[in-house]
Design a protein around this motif. Structure first.
Motif: not given
Length: 529
Positions: A485-491
């Motif tokens: 599970w990835d939370v992509v910064n500034k996406a």
């Protein structure tokens, strides 16, 4: 004055007889001694003629017919009665019928005040509508989308516009005839009230002309957009009621006898997939991350027709399964879906779990947000926007002044201005809290818990909303086999619009492909053969 024939006193009077019995009565009542009525006398009316009265009666009848048809088309936007479904949005035939009703109502309101200005305006509208009819009938894609209801609507509107010209001319003739018969000469002057009536009618007709011009320009743009070529094919679904678009890129595994390599199956978010997500998939295929991918357009999106109303996410999932079967795409698949498309994708994955080797959710819409999708306020604004969509105001401005292309309008940044996509979103709104909510609840309970799962979330949305972040975490629990599970910064919500988002998505897709290859039951079948 010539003596009256005794036979004349016994026969019934006709519309060609004078209304006053003798010259003396005329002199006493109106101050004239020539046997004619005063021009302001109420008896001086075109309604004395049967032809004028009949024309007014037919106008009332035609208005009633148009109103009944208008009501049926209005209802069909929300629930499609048998025979009234169009593969287009349904807003175009509704717009033409609304224009018909307006023309007939205006004709009735100012029936006894004919004018050259009104006839010129009505003739202009009739010519524009004839052009619209020619466009709809001669462009195959538009003809197929509008279908019999749309064609019947524009034919009826064209005929009624011509009929209004005819009735106005008939009343003008009748008015002149009665004035000559009853006053001795045609009346050239008008009262202030009559001039105001002519002015009001002309203003309304000028507005109708502007509406007709905009509708014609929008149809010209639609005919231009119909020439845009597409990848893949369109397939009839739901008992051949409408067509959906499906395309596959890469090696056809079935022709090589190798079904162990999964096909990536893409499901769009809230906009047509071709504009953004397909570009990312094409890049992943081009650099060898994946061997083959397929994408489709949900009903109402890009090249796909609109479905009858109501239409739920589960019905879209069945459309996808039907199109894949007709295309000979047997899987296995890795499902990649985003936003609202994740609802459709999860329903499809739960129903076709034997063909799904992995699931990738990109900032998915959690089922708890279906109340927002199904908000009555949102539905009202979608309906209102759909009603004015046949005018094509934004599309016309974009084409003339902003350099918008066919690609922009069919699947790009202006796709949300088309009636088809507006109708599709309205359909999503209408059943979000009923059919779709029930379908996604069932999907969660029957989902294969061993399916590998990847979730990639928007850093911007999770940062702004604690609830969104919590629901992204909940999405990681739809199976028991979470790989990452990835939370992509500034996406943003459309994660693939940033470089970091695309990089993370491709990395996780590689991980899914590897996990799918290691656990695929299809690999064992190929080895045994």
């Amino acid at each position: 004055m010539a003596p009256r024939d005794p036979e004349d006193s016994r026969r019934e009077p006709t519309e060609r007889d004078r209304l006053l019995p003798d010259q003396q009565q005329n002199r006493n009542n109106h101050g004239r001694s020539d046997g004619y009525l005063d021009p302001d006398d109420p008896a001086v009316s075109p309604y004395n003629l049967f032809a004028v009265r009949a024309a007014r009666g037919f106008t009332v009848l035609f208005l009633a017919i148009s109103f009944i048809w208008w009501v049926l088309l209005f209802v069909s936007i929300f629930i499609s009665p048998p025979g009234l479904h169009t593969r287009g949005s349904g807003f175009t035939d509704f717009a033409f019928t609304t224009l018909t009703t307006g023309l007939l109502l205006l004709s009735l309101l100012f029936f006894s005040e004919p004018s050259l200005a009104m006839r010129v305006c009505q003739s202009t509208i009739a010519v524009l509508l004839l052009v619209d009819l020619i466009i709809i009938v001669t462009v195959p894609q538009i003809r197929g989308q509008e279908g019999p209801p749309g064609i019947a609507s524009v034919v009826w509107t064209t005929l009624m516009a011509a009929y209004c010209v005819f009735t106005d001319r008939l009343v003008a003739w009748g008015k002149k005839e009665e004035e000559e018969r009853l006053t001795g000469r045609p009346e050239s002057r008008r009262t202030l009230k009559q001039w105001l009536a002519v002015l009001a009618a002309t203003i309304f007709l000028v507005i109708y002309i502007i509406i007709a011009i905009l509708m014609t320009a929008a149809l010209i743009i639609r005919s231009r957009d119909a020439t845009l070529e597409m990848e893949g094919k369109r397939y009839w679904v739901d008992d051949d009621k409408y067509q959906v678009h499906l395309a596959c890129i890469g090696d056809d595994k079935s022709s090589h006898g190798n079904s162990s390599t999964p096909t990536i199956l893409l499901e769009s978010a809230e906009s047509p997939l071709e504009y953004d997500l397909e570009h990312w998939a094409y890049a992943a295929w081009n650099n060898g991350t994946i061997d083959r991918y397929c994408y489709w357009d949900r009903p109402g999106y890009a090249w796909s027709d609109n479905a009858p109303s109501p239409h739920s996410a589960g019905m879209s999932a069945e459309n996808l399964a039907d199109a894949l079967a007709q295309a000979g795409e047997q899987g296995p698949f890795i499902l990649v879906s985003a936003g609202y498309g994740s609802i459709v994708g999860r329903i499809f994955a739960s129903r076709k779990s034997d063909k799904i080797l992995g699931i990738m959710l990109i900032d998915p819409l959690h089922e708890s947000y279906l109340s927002d999708v199904g908000s009555p306020t949102r539905g009202f604004f979608l309906w209102g926007y759909g009603i004015i969509s046949p005018l094509g105001i934004r599309r016309i401005i974009g084409a003339l002044f902003q350099g918008r292309t066919r690609e922009d309008r069919v699947y790009g940044k202006d796709a949300d201005q088309t009636g088809k996509l507006i109708k599709a979103r309205l359909q999503e709104n209408l059943v979000a809290q009923s059919l779709t909510k029930s379908e996604i609840s069932t999907a969660r309970s029957i989902q294969d818990k061993d399916t590998p799962l990847v979730v990639v979330s928007s850093g911007i949305k999770t940062g702004k909303s604690e609830e969104w972040g919590h629901n992204q975490k909940e999405a990681t629990k739809i199976t028991d086999n979470l790989l990452s599970w990835d939370v992509v910064n500034k996406a943003p919500h459309y994660v693939w619009q940033t470089y970091d988002g695309r990089k993370v998505m491709e990395k996780r897709l590689k991980q899914l492909v590897k996990a799918a290859a290691a656990s695929s039951p299809f690999t064992e079948e190929v080895a045994e053969e």
